[in-house]
Design a protein around this motif. Structure first.
Motif, PDB file in Angstrom:
ATOM      1  N   GLY A  36     -10.674  -1.471   3.995  1.00 42.77           N
ATOM      2  CA  GLY A  36     -10.852  -0.538   2.874  1.00 42.77           C
ATOM      3  C   GLY A  36      -9.616   0.253   2.511  1.00 42.77           C
ATOM      4  O   GLY A  36      -9.614   0.995   1.528  1.00 42.77           O
ATOM      5  N   VAL A  37      -8.536   0.146   3.303  1.00 40.03           N
ATOM      6  CA  VAL A  37      -7.340   0.944   2.984  1.00 40.03           C
ATOM      7  C   VAL A  37      -6.093   0.056   2.878  1.00 40.03           C
ATOM      8  O   VAL A  37      -4.994   0.449   3.270  1.00 40.03           O
ATOM      9  N   SER A  38      -6.291  -1.135   2.310  1.00 38.46           N
ATOM     10  CA  SER A  38      -5.125  -1.983   2.055  1.00 38.46           C
ATOM     11  C   SER A  38      -4.170  -1.236   1.137  1.00 38.46           C
ATOM     12  O   SER A  38      -4.591  -0.419   0.311  1.00 38.46           O
ATOM     13  N   ARG A  39      -2.893  -1.540   1.291  1.00 40.72           N
ATOM     14  CA  ARG A  39      -1.921  -0.732   0.554  1.00 40.72           C
ATOM     15  C   ARG A  39      -0.635  -1.494   0.282  1.00 40.72           C
ATOM     16  O   ARG A  39      -0.371  -2.539   0.883  1.00 40.72           O
ATOM     17  N   LEU A  40       0.132  -0.948  -0.621  1.00 40.81           N
ATOM     18  CA  LEU A  40       1.497  -1.410  -0.840  1.00 40.81           C
ATOM     19  C   LEU A  40       2.411  -0.458  -0.091  1.00 40.81           C
ATOM     20  O   LEU A  40       2.142   0.750  -0.038  1.00 40.81           O
ATOM     21  N   ARG A  41       3.457  -1.010   0.490  1.00 45.51           N
ATOM     22  CA  ARG A  41       4.422  -0.139   1.166  1.00 45.51           C
ATOM     23  C   ARG A  41       5.797  -0.366   0.575  1.00 45.51           C
ATOM     24  O   ARG A  41       6.290  -1.484   0.541  1.00 45.51           O
ATOM     25  N   LEU A  42       6.383   0.729   0.105  1.00 44.16           N
ATOM     26  CA  LEU A  42       7.741   0.680  -0.434  1.00 44.16           C
ATOM     27  C   LEU A  42       8.660   1.344   0.574  1.00 44.16           C
ATOM     28  O   LEU A  42       8.405   2.482   0.976  1.00 44.16           O
ATOM     29  N   THR A  43       9.669   0.634   1.011  1.00 41.61           N
ATOM     30  CA  THR A  43      10.620   1.260   1.925  1.00 41.61           C
ATOM     31  C   THR A  43      11.920   1.505   1.181  1.00 41.61           C
ATOM     32  O   THR A  43      12.518   0.593   0.612  1.00 41.61           O
ATOM     33  N   ALA A  44      12.314   2.779   1.216  1.00 37.25           N
ATOM     34  CA  ALA A  44      13.552   3.153   0.542  1.00 37.25           C
ATOM     35  C   ALA A  44      14.744   2.650   1.354  1.00 37.25           C
ATOM     36  O   ALA A  44      14.627   2.386   2.540  1.00 37.25           O
ATOM     37  N   ARG A  45      15.873   2.514   0.676  1.00 36.13           N
ATOM     38  CA  ARG A  45      17.114   2.161   1.364  1.00 36.13           C
ATOM     39  C   ARG A  45      18.224   3.072   0.869  1.00 36.13           C
ATOM     40  O   ARG A  45      18.177   3.571  -0.265  1.00 36.13           O
TER      41      ARG A  45
ATOM     42  N   THR B 173      20.564  10.104   2.684  1.00 41.21           N
ATOM     43  CA  THR B 173      20.407   9.383   1.414  1.00 41.21           C
ATOM     44  C   THR B 173      19.102   8.590   1.396  1.00 41.21           C
ATOM     45  O   THR B 173      18.368   8.601   0.398  1.00 41.21           O
ATOM     46  N   VAL B 174      18.787   7.902   2.495  1.00 35.41           N
ATOM     47  CA  VAL B 174      17.553   7.103   2.480  1.00 35.41           C
ATOM     48  C   VAL B 174      16.327   8.017   2.368  1.00 35.41           C
ATOM     49  O   VAL B 174      15.367   7.708   1.649  1.00 35.41           O
ATOM     50  N   ARG B 175      16.376   9.173   3.017  1.00 34.68           N
ATOM     51  CA  ARG B 175      15.236  10.103   2.908  1.00 34.68           C
ATOM     52  C   ARG B 175      15.104  10.606   1.472  1.00 34.68           C
ATOM     53  O   ARG B 175      14.000  10.727   0.940  1.00 34.68           O
ATOM     54  N   ARG B 176      16.244  10.894   0.863  1.00 30.61           N
ATOM     55  CA  ARG B 176      16.199  11.368  -0.535  1.00 30.61           C
ATOM     56  C   ARG B 176      15.629  10.297  -1.446  1.00 30.61           C
ATOM     57  O   ARG B 176      14.789  10.574  -2.312  1.00 30.61           O
ATOM     58  N   ARG B 177      16.058   9.061  -1.255  1.00 33.42           N
ATOM     59  CA  ARG B 177      15.551   7.974  -2.102  1.00 33.42           C
ATOM     60  C   ARG B 177      14.034   7.817  -1.939  1.00 33.42           C
ATOM     61  O   ARG B 177      13.320   7.581  -2.927  1.00 33.42           O
ATOM     62  N   ALA B 178      13.545   7.970  -0.718  1.00 33.18           N
ATOM     63  CA  ALA B 178      12.087   7.861  -0.495  1.00 33.18           C
ATOM     64  C   ALA B 178      11.364   8.972  -1.247  1.00 33.18           C
ATOM     65  O   ALA B 178      10.332   8.745  -1.890  1.00 33.18           O
ATOM     66  N   ARG B 179      11.922  10.183  -1.175  1.00 31.96           N
ATOM     67  CA  ARG B 179      11.269  11.306  -1.871  1.00 31.96           C
ATOM     68  C   ARG B 179      11.298  11.094  -3.381  1.00 31.96           C
ATOM     69  O   ARG B 179      10.353  11.433  -4.089  1.00 31.96           O
ATOM     70  N   GLU B 180      12.375  10.494  -3.878  1.00 32.90           N
ATOM     71  CA  GLU B 180      12.451  10.222  -5.327  1.00 32.90           C
ATOM     72  C   GLU B 180      11.382   9.204  -5.747  1.00 32.90           C
ATOM     73  O   GLU B 180      10.761   9.358  -6.801  1.00 32.90           O
ATOM     74  N   ILE B 181      11.198   8.179  -4.929  1.00 28.97           N
ATOM     75  CA  ILE B 181      10.172   7.176  -5.263  1.00 28.97           C
ATOM     76  C   ILE B 181       8.792   7.838  -5.256  1.00 28.97           C
ATOM     77  O   ILE B 181       7.979   7.657  -6.172  1.00 28.97           O
ATOM     78  N   PHE B 182       8.548   8.639  -4.218  1.00 31.38           N
ATOM     79  CA  PHE B 182       7.262   9.344  -4.116  1.00 31.38           C
ATOM     80  C   PHE B 182       7.052  10.242  -5.338  1.00 31.38           C
ATOM     81  O   PHE B 182       5.984  10.215  -5.985  1.00 31.38           O
ATOM     82  N   ALA B 183       8.050  11.015  -5.698  1.00 26.00           N
ATOM     83  CA  ALA B 183       7.915  11.953  -6.822  1.00 26.00           C
ATOM     84  C   ALA B 183       7.720  11.199  -8.133  1.00 26.00           C
ATOM     85  O   ALA B 183       6.918  11.601  -8.983  1.00 26.00           O
ATOM     86  N   GLY B 184       8.443  10.099  -8.305  1.00 26.72           N
ATOM     87  CA  GLY B 184       8.305   9.300  -9.523  1.00 26.72           C
ATOM     88  C   GLY B 184       6.894   8.758  -9.661  1.00 26.72           C
ATOM     89  O   GLY B 184       6.291   8.815 -10.748  1.00 26.72           O
ATOM     90  N   LEU B 185       6.363   8.246  -8.567  1.00 26.95           N
ATOM     91  CA  LEU B 185       4.988   7.718  -8.598  1.00 26.95           C
ATOM     92  C   LEU B 185       3.998   8.843  -8.884  1.00 26.95           C
ATOM     93  O   LEU B 185       3.072   8.705  -9.688  1.00 26.95           O
ATOM     94  N   ARG B 186       4.205   9.971  -8.213  1.00 32.83           N
ATOM     95  CA  ARG B 186       3.291  11.115  -8.415  1.00 32.83           C
ATOM     96  C   ARG B 186       3.301  11.548  -9.884  1.00 32.83           C
ATOM     97  O   ARG B 186       2.249  11.733 -10.495  1.00 32.83           O
ATOM     98  N   ASP B 187       4.479  11.652 -10.472  1.00 32.09           N
ATOM     99  CA  ASP B 187       4.576  12.082 -11.872  1.00 32.09           C
ATOM    100  C   ASP B 187       3.924  11.067 -12.805  1.00 32.09           C
ATOM    101  O   ASP B 187       3.475  11.407 -13.896  1.00 32.09           O
ATOM    102  N   ALA B 188       3.882   9.799 -12.348  1.00 33.90           N
ATOM    103  CA  ALA B 188       3.256   8.755 -13.182  1.00 33.90           C
ATOM    104  C   ALA B 188       1.760   8.631 -12.872  1.00 33.90           C
ATOM    105  O   ALA B 188       1.090   7.736 -13.391  1.00 33.90           O
TER     106      ALA B 188
END
Ligand code: PMP
Length: 382
Positions: free
Chosen positions: A352-361, A290-305
């Protein structure tokens, strides 16, 4: 004669530089309950507040005390610690385990005990700070290789003059969220008579069938030349760390790992909490998928946006921002809007590569995913 210089003047200058360059970190209060959607925590499986876990921790504190009262070599080894070690080793398919009071200390303990002045350590450029610090603390020669570059590891091993060698890598990298090529690294390490040390901090409970970790998934668990370090403070929702390895390695650590010998044993509540979390995971293995799926959903949502982020192998979704001030501002804006995400700036990441990190749960909802994607997209479009 001039007087002595102000011994803390340089601290003031350093603080000013941090402020000017967007690098200042501040501690923000976190109330016990808030309605913030938390995608910054490492509570991947949502177990930190699971009643079964907190009850076990509370019971252990009542029976054994708030602290463990000393090093296990001095005040004795409780059944809480040895039972947790047996269960951890069994869960990830290893021969033996030794718990430490943090994952950070597990890395310090394992690497300093396994890599002496006669050893070459080959370390991935994006390994976690605790691995970097362990390399600095040990007396070994250290070669840092390009990220996930198995050929570079092989070259370093082939050219070594040191009699022994250790290859060390995160399994899932803590900032970028990608997976190390573990089977290939193990093959190369074995061909050159090197130990492979794998930090499973972000893969335990997340990667592999039932969350048994990336080494199980790569088919190398239980090999005598593999040493795994774990944290109990992410997927297991508790606090502490562990090394899982052969009995020979564990016996060596008990006798030589200074981060074990000279440190007060893992607190009873933390040991019991982690053991209870492991039982939950065994009973509910779907949490890992489930956590892996949620991470992929966040990634896909961001990509689509139109927001590019790294494709997650585990729970970590990393969104490149670049400028540290912009990343910090974005994270602060998101928090004000009810979404907590991680913000990584130097020295946690290169310039030069500062970032936001979203961790799925495992316990986020469909709505949470939609809300997080919309908020991150909006803040980065400003
Ligand atoms: N290794 C990695 C890859 C980590 O991300 C962390 C925690 N951020 C640690 C080790 C340290 O674990 P702990 O927090 O239990 O000290």
């Amino acid at each position: 004669m001039t007087g002595p210089t102000d011994p803390v003047a340089w601290l003031r200058e350093a603080a000013e530089t941090r402020e000017r360059t967007g690098m200042r970190r501040v501690l923000r209060p976190r109330p016990v309950d808030d309605d913030v959607l938390d995608l910054a925590s490492n509570d991947y499986l949502g177990l930190a507040r699971d009643p079964r876990v907190t009850a076990a921790a509370a019971d252990a504190a009542r029976r054994w005390g708030a602290g463990s009262t000393g090093s296990r070599l001095v005040t004795g080894s409780t059944e809480l610690h040895s039972r947790l070690e047996d269960r951890l080793a069994e869960f990830v398919g290893g021969e033996a385990a030794l718990v430490f009071s943090s994952g950070y200390l597990a890395n310090l303990g394992a690497l300093t005990a396994l890599a002496d002045a006669e050893t070459l350590v080959v370390s991935d450029a994006l390994n976690h700070a605790s691995v970097v610090d362990a390399c600095r603390l040990g007396r070994a020669t250290v070669v840092v290789t390009a990220h996930r570059d198995v050929r570079a590891v092989e070259d370093a091993l082939a050219r070594r003059t040191a009699s022994r060698a250790v290859v060390v890598t995160d399994a899932v990298f803590s900032v970028d969220g990608d997976l190390a090529p573990l089977a290939d690294l193990h093959a190369v390490a074995r061909a050159h008579g090197a130990l492979l040390v794998v930090d499973e901090a972000h893969s335990l409970g997340v990667i592999g069938e039932g969350g048994r970790g990336a080494c199980v998934d790569a088919g190398i668990a239980g090999e005598p030349d593999l040493v795994r370090t774990l944290t109990l403070s992410k997927a297991l929702g508790s606090q502490g760390g562990a090394v899982v390895a052969s009995s020979l390695v564990v016996e060596h650590l008990v006798n030589t790992a200074r981060a074990f010998i000279f440190d007060t044993a893992l607190a009873p509540a933390a040991a019991a909490g982690a053991a209870a979390a492991l039982e939950v995971l065994r009973a509910e293995p779907q949490r890992a998928a489930t956590v892996r799926r949620r991470a992929r959903e966040i990634f896909a949502g961001l990509r689509d946006a139109g927001v590019s982020s790294t494709a997650p192998d585990g729970a970590v979704v990393s969104v490149l921002v670049g400028d540290p001030g912009r990343a910090a501002h974005a994270a602060a804006t998101l928090l004000a809007d009810g979404l907590r995400v991680g913000c990584f700036r130097p020295p946690s990441v290169p310039d030069g590569v500062s970032r936001l990190r979203l961790t799925a749960r495992a316990d986020v909802t469909d709505d949470d995913v939609v809300r997080a994607v919309a908020a991150v997209t909006e803040v980065l479009s400003r």
